[in-house]
Design a protein around this motif. Structure first.
Motif, short mmCIF file in Angstrom:
data_model
loop_
_atom_site.label_atom_id
_atom_site.label_comp_id
_atom_site.label_asym_id
_atom_site.label_seq_id
_atom_site.Cartn_x
_atom_site.Cartn_y
_atom_site.Cartn_z
N GLU A 80 2.44 2.23 3.44
CA GLU A 80 3.77 1.90 3.96
C GLU A 80 4.75 3.04 3.73
N PHE A 81 4.55 3.78 2.67
CA PHE A 81 5.31 5.02 2.47
C PHE A 81 4.50 5.91 1.53
N GLY A 82 4.88 7.16 1.45
CA GLY A 82 4.19 8.09 0.58
C GLY A 82 5.16 8.84 -0.31
N ILE A 83 4.64 9.34 -1.43
CA ILE A 83 5.41 10.20 -2.32
C ILE A 83 4.72 11.56 -2.34
N GLY A 84 5.44 12.58 -1.94
CA GLY A 84 4.86 13.93 -1.90
C GLY A 84 5.94 14.96 -1.67
N VAL A 85 5.55 16.12 -1.18
CA VAL A 85 6.52 17.17 -0.88
C VAL A 85 6.87 17.11 0.60
N ASP A 86 7.85 17.89 0.99
CA ASP A 86 8.34 17.88 2.37
C ASP A 86 7.21 18.17 3.35
N PRO A 87 6.93 17.25 4.29
CA PRO A 87 5.83 17.47 5.23
C PRO A 87 6.18 18.40 6.38
N GLY A 88 7.40 18.91 6.41
CA GLY A 88 7.78 19.84 7.45
C GLY A 88 8.39 19.16 8.66
N THR A 89 8.09 19.66 9.83
CA THR A 89 8.80 19.23 11.04
C THR A 89 8.01 18.23 11.88
N ASP A 90 7.12 17.49 11.29
CA ASP A 90 6.36 16.49 12.04
C ASP A 90 7.33 15.46 12.64
N PRO A 91 7.34 15.29 13.96
CA PRO A 91 8.32 14.39 14.59
C PRO A 91 8.12 12.92 14.24
N ASP A 92 6.95 12.55 13.73
CA ASP A 92 6.68 11.15 13.41
C ASP A 92 7.03 10.79 11.96
N LEU A 93 7.51 11.76 11.19
CA LEU A 93 7.76 11.52 9.77
C LEU A 93 9.21 11.82 9.39
N PHE A 117 -3.02 4.92 -2.79
CA PHE A 117 -3.88 5.98 -2.25
C PHE A 117 -3.43 7.29 -2.88
N ASP A 118 -4.15 7.78 -3.87
CA ASP A 118 -3.74 9.01 -4.53
C ASP A 118 -4.60 10.17 -4.04
N GLY A 119 -3.95 11.24 -3.68
CA GLY A 119 -4.65 12.41 -3.17
C GLY A 119 -3.69 13.55 -2.94
N ASN A 120 -4.19 14.65 -2.39
CA ASN A 120 -3.34 15.81 -2.18
C ASN A 120 -2.32 15.55 -1.07
N GLN A 121 -1.46 16.54 -0.83
CA GLN A 121 -0.37 16.36 0.13
C GLN A 121 -0.86 15.98 1.51
N ASP A 122 -1.87 16.66 2.01
CA ASP A 122 -2.39 16.35 3.34
C ASP A 122 -2.92 14.92 3.41
N PHE A 123 -3.57 14.47 2.35
CA PHE A 123 -4.09 13.10 2.29
C PHE A 123 -2.94 12.09 2.37
N VAL A 124 -1.88 12.34 1.60
CA VAL A 124 -0.73 11.43 1.60
C VAL A 124 -0.13 11.34 3.00
N ARG A 132 0.85 -1.19 0.00
CA ARG A 132 0.00 0.00 0.00
C ARG A 132 0.89 1.24 0.00
N VAL A 133 0.65 2.09 -0.99
CA VAL A 133 1.47 3.28 -1.19
C VAL A 133 0.56 4.49 -1.36
N ALA A 134 0.96 5.63 -0.81
CA ALA A 134 0.24 6.88 -1.02
C ALA A 134 1.07 7.81 -1.88
#
Length: 225
Positions: free
Chosen positions: A65-78, A48-55, A17-19
Motif C-alpha cells: 500500500e506504500f513503501g519506505i525508501g529513497v526518492d524514486p526519481g521522476t516516475d509519473p506513477d509515484l 516486504f523488505d528489500g532493496n530500493q528497486d524491490f520496494v 502490506r508495506v514495503a
C-alpha cells in the motif's frame, strides 16, 4: 452506512502490506509494530523488505500500500514524501585506530593503503549512490570484501573484519555493539528517506494509520492521506 460498517470491520480484523528498505525495517519497525499491535491486536502487517528497486516494484504493482525508501526519481506513477536525511558514516570496529577520529574524508580513505573496505552487492541502493558520488568526485576506493546484505556487512564489522561506508540508520543501536560510527566529510554523503506512494491508488484506513506512525517515528509531521 455499509461503508461505515466495513471500515469498523477492517479496523478490527485485517491485514496491511508495506514495503521498506531493510535499514528502516531493522531500526524503526520493531517499535512501530509494537505500538500498532497494541491498538489493533487482530490486524496483521505484511512487510516486504528489500532493496530500493524491490520496494518501488511492490508499490507500483499495488502489492504494497506504500513503501519506505529513497526518492524514486521522476516516475509519473509515484509520489515521494521526504521524512529524514540519513548521513553516511564510516562504520569501524571499536578497536580500530579510525574509531577515535572525529571525521574522515573520502580522499583520506583513498590514500590509506591498510584500510580494508567492505561493500554491499551490486543491487544495493547504497552502493549505487556511493559509486555515483565517487565517480563525480573522481575518486576510487578499493573494496577488499563484498557481500550482498547489510546484515552480513555488520557481522564482519562486529568481528573486526574491515570497515564500511554505510547510512547511520543501518548501524546497530545496541550499546554493547562493537561498531563505531565516524562521520564522512568532504563531501558529506546523505540519502533522503521517505514515503513512496502510487499516485492513483488509495490506501486503507489501517494503512493510513500505520503511515502516520511511521512519519511521526522518523521525525516528520504525519503524511497527509
Amino acid at each position: 452506512m455499509l461503508d461505515s460498517i466495513r471500515e469498523v470491520a477492517e479496523k478490527r480484523f485485517g491485514k496491511i502490506r508495506v514495503a521498506s528498505i531493510p535499514t528502516v525495517v531493522c531500526q524503526a519497525f520493531p517499535s512501530l509494530l509494537r505500538t500498532f499491535t497494541e491498538r489493533h491486536p487482530n490486524v496483521g502487517v505484511q512487510v516486504f523488505d528489500g532493496n530500493q528497486d524491490f520496494v518501488v516494484r511492490q508499490v507500483l504493482s499495488g502489492l504494497a500500500e506504500f513503501g519506505i525508501g529513497v526518492d524514486p526519481g521522476t516516475d509519473p506513477d509515484l509520489t515521494f514524501a521526504p521524512l529524514l536525511a540519513d548521513r553516511f558514516v564510516l562504520a569501524v570496529h571499536k578497536d580500530d585506530a579510525l574509531a577515535a577520529r572525529q571525521e574522515v574524508t573520502l580522499q583520506e580513505l583513498q590514500a590509506m593503503a591498510k584500510v580494508r573496505l567492505v561493500i554491499g552487492g551490486r543491487d544495493s541502493g547504497n552502493r549505487l549512490l556511493l559509486e555515483v558520488l565517487l565517480g563525480n568526485a573522481a575518486l576510487k576506493l578499493r573494496w577488499f570484501y563484498e557481500v550482498e546484505h547489510v546484515s552480513c556487512i555488520l557481522g564482519l564489522l562486529e568481528a573486526g573484519v574491515g570497515c564500511a561506508i554505510l547510512p547511520a540508520m543501518a548501524l546497530p543501536t545496541n550499546p554493547s555493539s562493537n561498531i563505531r560510527a565516524v562521520p564522512v566529510s568532504a563531501p558529506e554523503i546523505k540519502r533522503t528517506v521517505g514515503v513512496i506512494r502510487h499516485r492513483s491508488l488509495s490506501i486503507s484506513p489501517l494503512a493510513s494509520e500505520f503511515l502516520d506512525l511511521v512519519a511521526r517515528h522518523l521525525g516528520s509531521e504525519p503524511v497527509s492521506q
